[in-house]
Design a protein around this motif. Structure first.
Motif, PDB file in Angstrom:
ATOM      1  N   PRO A   4       0.829  -1.207   0.000  1.00 30.22           N
ATOM      2  CA  PRO A   4       0.000   0.000   0.000  1.00 30.22           C
ATOM      3  C   PRO A   4       0.865   1.260   0.000  1.00 30.22           C
ATOM      4  N   VAL A  59      -8.480   2.150   0.794  1.00 29.05           N
ATOM      5  CA  VAL A  59      -8.458   0.694   0.868  1.00 29.05           C
ATOM      6  C   VAL A  59      -9.731   0.145   1.510  1.00 29.05           C
ATOM      7  N   LEU A  90      -6.145  -6.399   4.226  1.00 35.89           N
ATOM      8  CA  LEU A  90      -6.578  -5.525   3.136  1.00 35.89           C
ATOM      9  C   LEU A  90      -7.184  -6.367   2.016  1.00 35.89           C
ATOM     10  N   LYS A 139      -7.453  -2.153  -3.158  1.00 38.09           N
ATOM     11  CA  LYS A 139      -7.454  -0.700  -3.327  1.00 38.09           C
ATOM     12  C   LYS A 139      -8.698  -0.278  -4.095  1.00 38.09           C
TER      13      LYS A 139
END
Length: 184
Positions: free
Chosen positions: A62, A68, A165, A168
């Protein structure tokens, strides 16, 4: 008769291949997400339909200010902005973000902060957050919502493991009058 059967088989095969491709794309490459709540206003609105790039963090790390999507709980994903990266010290003082004691501009917030009466982002340091870290450890990021007055983010959740995560946020796909790339 054999010709009709062959034609039906071709159609079934085409639909089957399309379905498999759709599943592969959905599972491994891109995912739709709907913004739920005000925590990313004014940049993302409640009900915005986003396309999330799921391979971003399989192939790379990232970056600061990436928007995110991450697993906040087993049943809930959150959308926030990456502010702090591994190895950094983060603090907020007098409406200014400091990374390793250097001021960092947040252009996506300037207009909102100027028009807001009162404190938009309350002062904090990394040490004040859950976990009491002096620097962000490897494999973690610090995230904040753009609507600092109404966001459940690292100030309450603590640092977010990178492996949580989902990806994106790349594109606002709906509503059409907001169609475009998720910007900084």
């Amino acid at each position: 008769m054999a010709e009709k059967r062959s034609e039906w088989f071709d159609w079934i095969k085409a639909f089957g291949i399309a379905a498999i491709l759709a599943i592969v794309i959905r599972l491994f490459l891109f995912s739709p997400v709907i913004v739920d709540g005000p925590s990313m206003q004014p940049n993302l609105q409640n009900g915005d339909f986003l396309i999330v790039n799921k391979i971003s963090y399989i192939l790379g790390e990232p970056d600061r200010f990436d928007v995110v999507v991450f697993h906040a709980t087993e049943s809930r994903d959150y959308i926030k902005r990456v502010i702090g990266l591994p190895g950094e010290h983060v603090k907020y003082e007098n409406e200014t973000l400091y990374i390793n004691d250097e001021p960092v501009k947040e252009p996506y917030l300037e207009e909102r902060v100027e028009s807001f009466s009162g404190t938009y982002t309350h002062d904090f340091t990394l040490e004040n957050l859950p976990g009491n870290f002096e620097k962000i450890p490897d494999g973690h990021v610090l995230v904040l919502g753009d609507n600092r007055t109404n966001s459940k983010d690292s100030r309450r959740l603590g640092l977010i493991p990178v492996d949580e995560l989902v990806g994106k946020a790349q594109l606002i796909a709906w509503p059409l009058d907001r169609f475009g790339f998720v910007g900084e």
